[in-house]
Write a protein that holds these residues in place. Structure first.
Motif, PDB file in Angstrom:
ATOM      1  N   ARG A  56       5.683 -12.714  -5.119  1.00  0.00           N
ATOM      2  CA  ARG A  56       4.820 -11.737  -4.449  1.00  0.00           C
ATOM      3  C   ARG A  56       5.393 -10.352  -4.746  1.00  0.00           C
ATOM      4  N   ASP A  57       4.511  -9.418  -5.074  1.00  0.00           N
ATOM      5  CA  ASP A  57       4.983  -8.070  -5.370  1.00  0.00           C
ATOM      6  C   ASP A  57       4.264  -7.086  -4.456  1.00  0.00           C
ATOM      7  N   PHE A  58       5.047  -6.398  -3.628  1.00  0.00           N
ATOM      8  CA  PHE A  58       4.498  -5.460  -2.648  1.00  0.00           C
ATOM      9  C   PHE A  58       4.331  -4.076  -3.275  1.00  0.00           C
ATOM     10  N   VAL A  59       3.732  -3.181  -2.519  1.00  0.00           N
ATOM     11  CA  VAL A  59       3.613  -1.774  -2.916  1.00  0.00           C
ATOM     12  C   VAL A  59       4.082  -0.958  -1.713  1.00  0.00           C
ATOM     13  N   ALA A  60       5.411  -0.858  -1.553  1.00  0.00           N
ATOM     14  CA  ALA A  60       6.000  -0.383  -0.307  1.00  0.00           C
ATOM     15  C   ALA A  60       6.516   1.046  -0.361  1.00  0.00           C
ATOM     16  N   PHE A  61       6.312   1.757  -1.486  1.00  0.00           N
ATOM     17  CA  PHE A  61       6.805   3.130  -1.596  1.00  0.00           C
ATOM     18  C   PHE A  61       5.627   4.095  -1.614  1.00  0.00           C
ATOM     19  N   GLU A  62       5.555   4.927  -0.593  1.00  0.00           N
ATOM     20  CA  GLU A  62       4.441   5.857  -0.428  1.00  0.00           C
ATOM     21  C   GLU A  62       4.317   6.809  -1.621  1.00  0.00           C
ATOM     22  N   GLU A  63       5.440   7.313  -2.113  1.00  0.00           N
ATOM     23  CA  GLU A  63       5.406   8.269  -3.214  1.00  0.00           C
ATOM     24  C   GLU A  63       4.810   7.650  -4.475  1.00  0.00           C
ATOM     25  N   HIS A  64       5.112   6.384  -4.703  1.00  0.00           N
ATOM     26  CA  HIS A  64       4.536   5.679  -5.855  1.00  0.00           C
ATOM     27  C   HIS A  64       3.019   5.586  -5.721  1.00  0.00           C
ATOM     28  N   VAL A  65       2.555   5.251  -4.510  1.00  0.00           N
ATOM     29  CA  VAL A  65       1.108   5.132  -4.287  1.00  0.00           C
ATOM     30  C   VAL A  65       0.422   6.468  -4.541  1.00  0.00           C
ATOM     31  N   GLU A  66       1.020   7.555  -4.086  1.00  0.00           N
ATOM     32  CA  GLU A  66       0.450   8.892  -4.316  1.00  0.00           C
ATOM     33  C   GLU A  66       0.319   9.189  -5.810  1.00  0.00           C
ATOM     34  N   GLY A  67       1.379   8.930  -6.551  1.00  0.00           N
ATOM     35  CA  GLY A  67       1.368   9.244  -7.976  1.00  0.00           C
ATOM     36  C   GLY A  67       0.383   8.399  -8.758  1.00  0.00           C
ATOM     37  N   ILE A  68       0.341   7.100  -8.456  1.00  0.00           N
ATOM     38  CA  ILE A  68      -0.581   6.212  -9.160  1.00  0.00           C
ATOM     39  C   ILE A  68      -2.026   6.569  -8.809  1.00  0.00           C
ATOM     40  N   SER A  69      -2.281   6.915  -7.562  1.00  0.00           N
ATOM     41  CA  SER A  69      -3.633   7.317  -7.166  1.00  0.00           C
ATOM     42  C   SER A  69      -4.085   8.535  -7.963  1.00  0.00           C
ATOM     43  N   ALA A  70      -3.188   9.495  -8.154  1.00  0.00           N
ATOM     44  CA  ALA A  70      -3.527  10.679  -8.931  1.00  0.00           C
ATOM     45  C   ALA A  70      -3.780  10.329 -10.389  1.00  0.00           C
ATOM     46  N   ALA A  71      -3.034   9.354 -10.921  1.00  0.00           N
ATOM     47  CA  ALA A  71      -3.236   8.948 -12.310  1.00  0.00           C
ATOM     48  C   ALA A  71      -4.578   8.266 -12.499  1.00  0.00           C
ATOM     49  N   VAL A  72      -5.042   7.546 -11.463  1.00  0.00           N
ATOM     50  CA  VAL A  72      -6.287   6.780 -11.575  1.00  0.00           C
ATOM     51  C   VAL A  72      -7.513   7.667 -11.415  1.00  0.00           C
ATOM     52  N   ASP A  73      -7.527   8.483 -10.356  1.00  0.00           N
ATOM     53  CA  ASP A  73      -8.743   9.250 -10.085  1.00  0.00           C
ATOM     54  C   ASP A  73      -8.498  10.739  -9.821  1.00  0.00           C
ATOM     55  N   GLY A  74      -7.289  11.194 -10.105  1.00  0.00           N
ATOM     56  CA  GLY A  74      -7.009  12.618  -9.984  1.00  0.00           C
ATOM     57  C   GLY A  74      -6.712  13.093  -8.580  1.00  0.00           C
ATOM     58  N   ARG A  75      -6.682  12.168  -7.610  1.00  0.00           N
ATOM     59  CA  ARG A  75      -6.420  12.561  -6.226  1.00  0.00           C
ATOM     60  C   ARG A  75      -5.107  11.943  -5.760  1.00  0.00           C
ATOM     61  N   SER A  76      -4.150  12.791  -5.386  1.00  0.00           N
ATOM     62  CA  SER A  76      -2.865  12.310  -4.898  1.00  0.00           C
ATOM     63  C   SER A  76      -3.004  11.992  -3.419  1.00  0.00           C
ATOM     64  N   GLU A  77      -3.321  10.758  -3.127  1.00  0.00           N
ATOM     65  CA  GLU A  77      -3.564  10.373  -1.741  1.00  0.00           C
ATOM     66  C   GLU A  77      -3.077   8.952  -1.501  1.00  0.00           C
ATOM     67  N   VAL A  78      -2.892   8.635  -0.244  1.00  0.00           N
ATOM     68  CA  VAL A  78      -2.576   7.273   0.179  1.00  0.00           C
ATOM     69  C   VAL A  78      -3.654   6.868   1.172  1.00  0.00           C
ATOM     70  N   VAL A  79      -4.359   5.793   0.890  1.00  0.00           N
ATOM     71  CA  VAL A  79      -5.460   5.388   1.767  1.00  0.00           C
ATOM     72  C   VAL A  79      -4.890   4.966   3.122  1.00  0.00           C
ATOM     73  N   PRO A  80      -5.631   5.168   4.213  1.00  0.00           N
ATOM     74  CA  PRO A  80      -5.125   4.828   5.548  1.00  0.00           C
ATOM     75  C   PRO A  80      -4.709   3.362   5.670  1.00  0.00           C
ATOM     76  N   GLU A  81      -5.365   2.490   4.926  1.00  0.00           N
ATOM     77  CA  GLU A  81      -5.060   1.052   5.026  1.00  0.00           C
ATOM     78  C   GLU A  81      -3.628   0.737   4.575  1.00  0.00           C
ATOM     79  N   TRP A  82      -3.066   1.594   3.692  1.00  0.00           N
ATOM     80  CA  TRP A  82      -1.697   1.331   3.238  1.00  0.00           C
ATOM     81  C   TRP A  82      -0.726   1.362   4.404  1.00  0.00           C
ATOM     82  N   TYR A  83      -0.954   2.244   5.370  1.00  0.00           N
ATOM     83  CA  TYR A  83      -0.029   2.411   6.491  1.00  0.00           C
ATOM     84  C   TYR A  83      -0.146   1.300   7.534  1.00  0.00           C
ATOM     85  N   GLU A  84      -1.242   0.554   7.494  1.00  0.00           N
ATOM     86  CA  GLU A  84      -1.497  -0.434   8.538  1.00  0.00           C
ATOM     87  C   GLU A  84      -0.647  -1.685   8.395  1.00  0.00           C
TER      88      GLU A  84
END
Length: 305
Positions: A56-84
């Motif tokens: 199983r591979d998690f996605v537990a680093f917020e900074e990584h999620v921000e950077g990858i989101s920006a690479a995918v759609d140009g928006r550096s964001e973390v969706v609210p569901e990540w924090y839940e």
């Protein structure tokens, strides 16, 4: 490994046997071989430290999620569901690579590494396999290893649009190693909140590309294990990755922040170093072309129910 030598398990024990017995079994095995002279590490070719029961591979680093989101759609964001709650995907235990073993990627223009720390599950007295509390989950963490979740970002990008998760963008290889460091060896690195306060770095052809503290995770490892066990099972031999560290733990994050650093190419060396665990090194091998798959057929007949 004892000192600078490699000593085999006594009495024909395997890694799977030791994990099934837990840390007590590991200590007992060590007591029987601690005076064995062993074989110098330089004379041994290390394989992957285990064949996982599952990965199983998690996605537990917020900074990584921000950077990858920006690479995918140009928006550096973390969706609210990540924090839940922690989120993970399953990857392939049959394409595990050991230390020094080159990765053979698919044909891709966007080959990437991903620097992670992973826990290896072992048995613990009285611990269940399902619905563990974080406290019980901590007891089944046998040890830690380094994990490189290789990624073909162009393939992954197409797959993620289908909204199921990564598949062939990651299916071709995951590097683990160089060994499993038992959990008690890193107890002194746990901070007051239960996070592993150790440093992780990655270099490509000797150049430092990324560095982060593992304690920057959104959840400590026991909480990841507990979540994985909810209405399910975690068993000895399971591997759970932290997800990619931030601050350059992968090229995809850097691309999302405007970096023009090129994707990995054949012959590149990726060297991952994690404090207290060791170094995991691999080179990029030649890409392997796979047989083509036709697109979905257009239906030319009426659907029936």
């Amino acid at each position: 490994m004892i000192g600078g030598t490699v000593v085999p398990f006594p009495d024909g024990l395997t890694v799977a046997d030791v994990l099934a017995g837990g840390l007590d079994a590991a200590r007992a095995a060590f007591a029987r071989v601690e005076h064995d002279p062993g074989t110098p590490l330089a004379d041994v070719r290390l394989l992957a430290p285990l064949v996982p029961a599952s990965v199983r591979d998690f996605v537990a680093f917020e900074e990584h999620v921000e950077g990858i989101s920006a690479a995918v759609d140009g928006r550096s964001e973390v969706v609210p569901e990540w924090y839940e709650a922690p989120t993970f995907y399953f990857t392939n235990p049959h394409t595990i690579l050991g230390p020094g073993e080159p990765v053979s990627p698919p044909v891709t223009e966007r080959l990437d590494f991903e620097l992670e720390v992973a826990v290896v599950i072992g048995a613990a007295p009285g611990a269940p396999e399902s619905n563990l509390t974080p406290q019980a989950a901590a007891s089944v963490i046998f040890g830690y290893t380094i994990m490189n979740d290789w990624s073909a970002r162009d393939l992954q990008g197409r797959e993620m649009k289908v909204r199921l998760g990564p598949a062939k963008g990651k299916d071709f290889g995951t590097s683990l190693g160089p060994w499993i460091v038992t959990a008690d060896e890193l107890d002194g690195s746990l901070d007051a909140d239960g996070f592993l306060a150790i440093r992780a770095e990655v270099r490509v052809d000797g150049e430092l590309v990324g560095e982060d503290l593992v304690s920057n995770m959104g959840w400590p490892f026991p909480e990841l294990v507990a979540y994985a066990s909810r209405n399910s099972r975690v068993v000895p031999g399971d591997v759970l990755g932290s997800g990619t560290v931030g601050n350059g733990g992968c090229l995809g994050e850097l691309w999302g922040r405007g970096s023009t650093r090129p994707a990995l190419r054949e012959g590149d060396e990726v060297r991952m170093s994690v404090e207290g665990i060791g170094e995991l090194v691999a080179t990029v091998g030649a890409a392997v072309a796979a047989p083509p798959i036709p697109a979905a057929r257009e239906r030319t007949r009426a659907r029936t129910r």
